[in-house]
Write a protein that holds these residues in place. Sequence first.
Motif, mmCIF file in Angstrom:
data_model
loop_
_atom_site.group_PDB
_atom_site.id
_atom_site.type_symbol
_atom_site.label_atom_id
_atom_site.label_comp_id
_atom_site.label_asym_id
_atom_site.label_seq_id
_atom_site.Cartn_x
_atom_site.Cartn_y
_atom_site.Cartn_z
ATOM 1 N N ARG A 91 0.939 -1.223 0.109
ATOM 2 C CA ARG A 91 0.179 -0.035 0.056
ATOM 3 C C ARG A 91 0.910 1.347 -0.129
ATOM 4 O O ARG A 91 0.619 2.249 -0.601
ATOM 5 C CB ARG A 91 -0.797 -0.038 1.206
ATOM 6 C CG ARG A 91 -1.918 -0.918 1.320
ATOM 7 C CD ARG A 91 -2.989 -0.851 2.384
ATOM 8 N NE ARG A 91 -3.563 0.685 2.034
ATOM 9 C CZ ARG A 91 -4.137 0.950 3.245
ATOM 10 N NH1 ARG A 91 -3.847 0.801 4.472
ATOM 11 N NH2 ARG A 91 -4.808 2.240 3.122
ATOM 12 N N LEU A 129 -5.192 -5.077 -1.111
ATOM 13 C CA LEU A 129 -3.908 -4.301 -0.747
ATOM 14 C C LEU A 129 -3.676 -3.276 -1.941
ATOM 15 O O LEU A 129 -3.513 -1.732 -1.822
ATOM 16 C CB LEU A 129 -2.732 -4.734 -0.358
ATOM 17 C CG LEU A 129 -2.979 -5.727 0.994
ATOM 18 C CD1 LEU A 129 -1.471 -6.420 1.159
ATOM 19 C CD2 LEU A 129 -3.308 -4.704 2.215
ATOM 20 N N ARG A 161 -5.960 -0.353 -2.436
ATOM 21 C CA ARG A 161 -5.961 0.571 -1.291
ATOM 22 C C ARG A 161 -4.906 1.332 -1.142
ATOM 23 O O ARG A 161 -4.265 1.361 -0.072
ATOM 24 C CB ARG A 161 -6.426 -0.024 0.050
ATOM 25 C CG ARG A 161 -7.900 -0.631 -0.159
ATOM 26 C CD ARG A 161 -8.477 -1.193 1.487
ATOM 27 N NE ARG A 161 -7.749 -2.209 1.818
ATOM 28 C CZ ARG A 161 -6.887 -2.118 2.811
ATOM 29 N NH1 ARG A 161 -6.801 -1.151 3.548
ATOM 30 N NH2 ARG A 161 -6.227 -3.108 3.368
ATOM 31 N N PRO A 162 -4.165 2.097 -2.040
ATOM 32 C CA PRO A 162 -2.975 2.422 -1.815
ATOM 33 C C PRO A 162 -2.960 3.918 -0.999
ATOM 34 O O PRO A 162 -3.804 4.535 -1.146
ATOM 35 C CB PRO A 162 -2.407 2.971 -3.344
ATOM 36 C CG PRO A 162 -3.597 3.272 -4.023
ATOM 37 C CD PRO A 162 -4.626 2.140 -3.495
#
Length: 256
Positions: A69, A144, A147-148
């Motif tokens: 992320r 993941l 959802r950086p």
Amino acid sequence: MTAVPPGVTAGIAVFDRETGQFVQQQNADHQFRSASVVKLLIVLDFLAERGPRYDVPPADRARLELMLRSSDDDAASYYWDELGGGDLVDRMVLRLGLTHTVRPPATHPGFWGYVAISAADAVRIYRYILDRAPLPVREFVMDLLHRPTRYGTDGFDQFFGIASVFDPDFSVKQGWSGFLGSSGYGSDRAKPDSALDLVSDALHTTGTVGVDDRTIVSVFTLHPSGTPYEQAYAAVTQLTAALTVPGGVRIQAVGQ
């Protein structure tokens, strides 16, 4: 063919999973140093032998989340050592069928960012994750990547390229190397004699766009050494905005 800014070297591959066809390929097999894009191979190798449940211990989950992320380099270095360095690259090349991905030069085995990779191979990595990997692996990794964080743990804004052009359905794994202030800047004063360009500043945007990760986008770029990060950021974003990306919803300010 998409116009590339003067002085910039680019490798581009855009793949539509709905049709099973490449929408665009431009210099797609050209090898670039991977920078943080190699973190995709690191997490896949970590998960490879953890089936059938693919349980991830809490400490590893936290470390891998930070690595994917927020592109954390310390986490990548930890797993690079734990998983055998270049050996993990060799394993992933065989497992994923990569054709232009190579471990770092023998003189610099610890420099995971020196793994050679191409835009087309990045597409192959995402196709493996989305279409061939066991479901728990796909869900763990893609959750993941969807959802950086806006900034990497080194403080660099990583919302260039895909993340600046498309909204709301995208995932990314970005890469940057060589820019003043980045975590690896100046750490290798005696770069190896290599056919791979280890001197130019590198900025890569890779990921998926559209509902159900319809289209895989892979844009690798090199910029003259000393290019300001903001300039490279803008160039990669404009280059990405010029691509034909089925299923992509463009942010109004960048959309065409």
